[in-house]
Scaffold this active site. Sequence first.
Site, PDB file in Angstrom:
ATOM      1  N   HIS A  49       0.827  -1.202   0.000  1.00 45.69           N
ATOM      2  CA  HIS A  49       0.000   0.000   0.000  1.00 45.69           C
ATOM      3  C   HIS A  49       0.870   1.264   0.000  1.00 45.69           C
ATOM      4  O   HIS A  49       2.080   1.204   0.185  1.00 45.69           O
ATOM      5  CB  HIS A  49      -0.927  -0.011   1.215  1.00 45.69           C
ATOM      6  CG  HIS A  49      -2.021  -1.028   1.105  1.00 45.69           C
ATOM      7  ND1 HIS A  49      -3.011  -1.163   2.038  1.00 45.69           N
ATOM      8  CD2 HIS A  49      -2.285  -1.969   0.140  1.00 45.69           C
ATOM      9  CE1 HIS A  49      -3.838  -2.143   1.677  1.00 45.69           C
ATOM     10  NE2 HIS A  49      -3.404  -2.640   0.529  1.00 45.69           N
ATOM     11  N   GLU A  51       1.266   3.704   2.060  1.00 48.92           N
ATOM     12  CA  GLU A  51       2.005   4.025   3.276  1.00 48.92           C
ATOM     13  C   GLU A  51       3.302   3.215   3.361  1.00 48.92           C
ATOM     14  O   GLU A  51       4.356   3.745   3.740  1.00 48.92           O
ATOM     15  CB  GLU A  51       1.128   3.733   4.513  1.00 48.92           C
ATOM     16  CG  GLU A  51      -0.151   4.553   4.563  1.00 48.92           C
ATOM     17  CD  GLU A  51      -1.342   3.838   3.937  1.00 48.92           C
ATOM     18  OE1 GLU A  51      -2.458   4.018   4.433  1.00 48.92           O
ATOM     19  OE2 GLU A  51      -1.149   3.101   2.936  1.00 48.92           O
ATOM     20  N   CYS A  74      -5.417   1.139   6.261  1.00 45.20           N
ATOM     21  CA  CYS A  74      -6.170  -0.095   6.475  1.00 45.20           C
ATOM     22  C   CYS A  74      -5.875  -0.678   7.856  1.00 45.20           C
ATOM     23  O   CYS A  74      -4.799  -0.489   8.422  1.00 45.20           O
ATOM     24  CB  CYS A  74      -5.864  -1.109   5.381  1.00 45.20           C
ATOM     25  SG  CYS A  74      -4.149  -1.688   5.359  1.00 45.20           S
ATOM     26  N   CYS A  83      -1.800  -1.327   7.474  1.00 46.06           N
ATOM     27  CA  CYS A  83      -0.920  -0.157   7.444  1.00 46.06           C
ATOM     28  C   CYS A  83      -0.983   0.639   8.740  1.00 46.06           C
ATOM     29  O   CYS A  83      -0.012   1.299   9.117  1.00 46.06           O
ATOM     30  CB  CYS A  83      -1.302   0.740   6.266  1.00 46.06           C
ATOM     31  SG  CYS A  83      -0.964  -0.003   4.656  1.00 46.06           S
ATOM     32  N   ALA A 153     -20.463  10.409 -28.050  1.00 48.77           N
ATOM     33  CA  ALA A 153     -19.863  11.460 -28.872  1.00 48.77           C
ATOM     34  C   ALA A 153     -20.874  11.821 -29.937  1.00 48.77           C
ATOM     35  O   ALA A 153     -21.387  10.944 -30.643  1.00 48.77           O
ATOM     36  CB  ALA A 153     -18.559  10.971 -29.510  1.00 48.77           C
ATOM     37  N   SER A 167     -19.870   7.042 -38.927  1.00 49.03           N
ATOM     38  CA  SER A 167     -19.586   7.756 -37.669  1.00 49.03           C
ATOM     39  C   SER A 167     -18.115   8.049 -37.462  1.00 49.03           C
ATOM     40  O   SER A 167     -17.730   8.552 -36.407  1.00 49.03           O
ATOM     41  CB  SER A 167     -20.090   6.924 -36.481  1.00 49.03           C
ATOM     42  OG  SER A 167     -19.422   5.671 -36.424  1.00 49.03           O
ATOM     43  N   LEU A 203     -12.275  -2.851 -29.315  1.00 47.34           N
ATOM     44  CA  LEU A 203     -12.502  -2.521 -27.903  1.00 47.34           C
ATOM     45  C   LEU A 203     -11.236  -2.687 -27.066  1.00 47.34           C
ATOM     46  O   LEU A 203     -11.266  -3.170 -25.936  1.00 47.34           O
ATOM     47  CB  LEU A 203     -13.646  -3.363 -27.316  1.00 47.34           C
ATOM     48  CG  LEU A 203     -14.994  -3.265 -28.037  1.00 47.34           C
ATOM     49  CD1 LEU A 203     -16.042  -4.111 -27.332  1.00 47.34           C
ATOM     50  CD2 LEU A 203     -15.465  -1.811 -28.145  1.00 47.34           C
ATOM     51  N   SER A 297     -27.464   3.853 -29.455  1.00 47.03           N
ATOM     52  CA  SER A 297     -28.595   4.554 -28.848  1.00 47.03           C
ATOM     53  C   SER A 297     -29.553   3.613 -28.118  1.00 47.03           C
ATOM     54  O   SER A 297     -30.128   3.969 -27.097  1.00 47.03           O
ATOM     55  CB  SER A 297     -29.348   5.345 -29.918  1.00 47.03           C
ATOM     56  OG  SER A 297     -29.858   4.486 -30.920  1.00 47.03           O
TER      57      SER A 297
END
Length: 366
Positions: A49, A51, A74, A83, A153, A167, A203, A297
């Site tokens: 972590h 810390e 934590c 931590c 967009a 598009s 993607l 849509s």
Amino acid sequence: MDHIFMKRALELATQGIGYTNPNPMVGAVIVKENKIIAEGFHQNYGGPHAEINAFQNAKANVTEATMYVTLEPCSHHGKTPPCAYAIVEKGIKKVVIAMEDPNPIVSGKGIHILTENGIEVVLGVMKHEAQKLNEIFIKYITTKQPFCILKTAMTLDGKIATYEGDSKWISSQDSRTYVHKLRHQVSAIMVGIGTIIADDPMLTTRLDKHPARNPIRIVVDTSAKIPLEANVLKIDDFTKTILVTTELASKDKIKQLESLGINVLLTPLKNNQVDLKYLMTSLGERKIDSVLLEGGSTLNYSALDEGIVDKVISFIAPKIIGGAQAKTPVGGLGIPLMKDALILSDVSMSRFGDDLMVEGYLREEV
């Protein structure tokens, strides 16, 4: 001075974007005599972590120093030791914390350990900024549901494609680069079968200047119409593709998809479509803490209608194409009365090239 050092801790935390999911991004700064002597951040899921990393990076003795940390230390054993006890052992005299741990199981316990051992605690410095940084973690840890971002967009006249379906490209290169940064940040990206058939997207995350993580690819396809040659089914990487379908899909098609290494997730039918609320619960059970919805849509309307969207990011390009049949970002039946319109809160605006980006929330303001 508290704000100056906490701002630095928040800056450090952002270096963990895309690498800590489903854990939070956390930054820590240790200060002695008004000078920073150590910095650290949570670098990756399962790793030390913030810390602990700060202690390891210390350039001077941290005894009697002040620690600035963006999230309550934590108090429980997870993949790493607590931590809060490490802070006590190192002799830190004061801890300034931006926000409590939102996990109801452990919230406040780390602070209790610190105060019980005589450490002064200041809570709430730059709390709003810390909450916004970890909005995904807060939603997921308190509800076990993914944080859902709806991204669209459109042209100035509200179209997402021409009447012939073209598009590419509505938004600017700067806007598209920012979207790839969003893809790097989230656990999953979700589209509908209409987008797959129309655009055949990959993607994936494509960024030039630093390593990028591909999100899990989710395709919502009520009757499993997806072509077996679709790009999203052929990508060879460590990231999964999940095909979400229903009883309307043929068993043979499901077997074909599974033979390609695709995870097929079946949901109940709702209004003759995939049950999106059921889907969100299933994704949460798979430790998917966030979803970037880049649908068409029809899927966008269904997501809004089902109330699964937390945040909306809309890019508006200074272009006009017209067309009564050209699609808009949100289709479906629509809302009949203006008084019932969905209203965004905590709205902000940014510029990417000539594009305007509008960002806001559909749930509690953060």
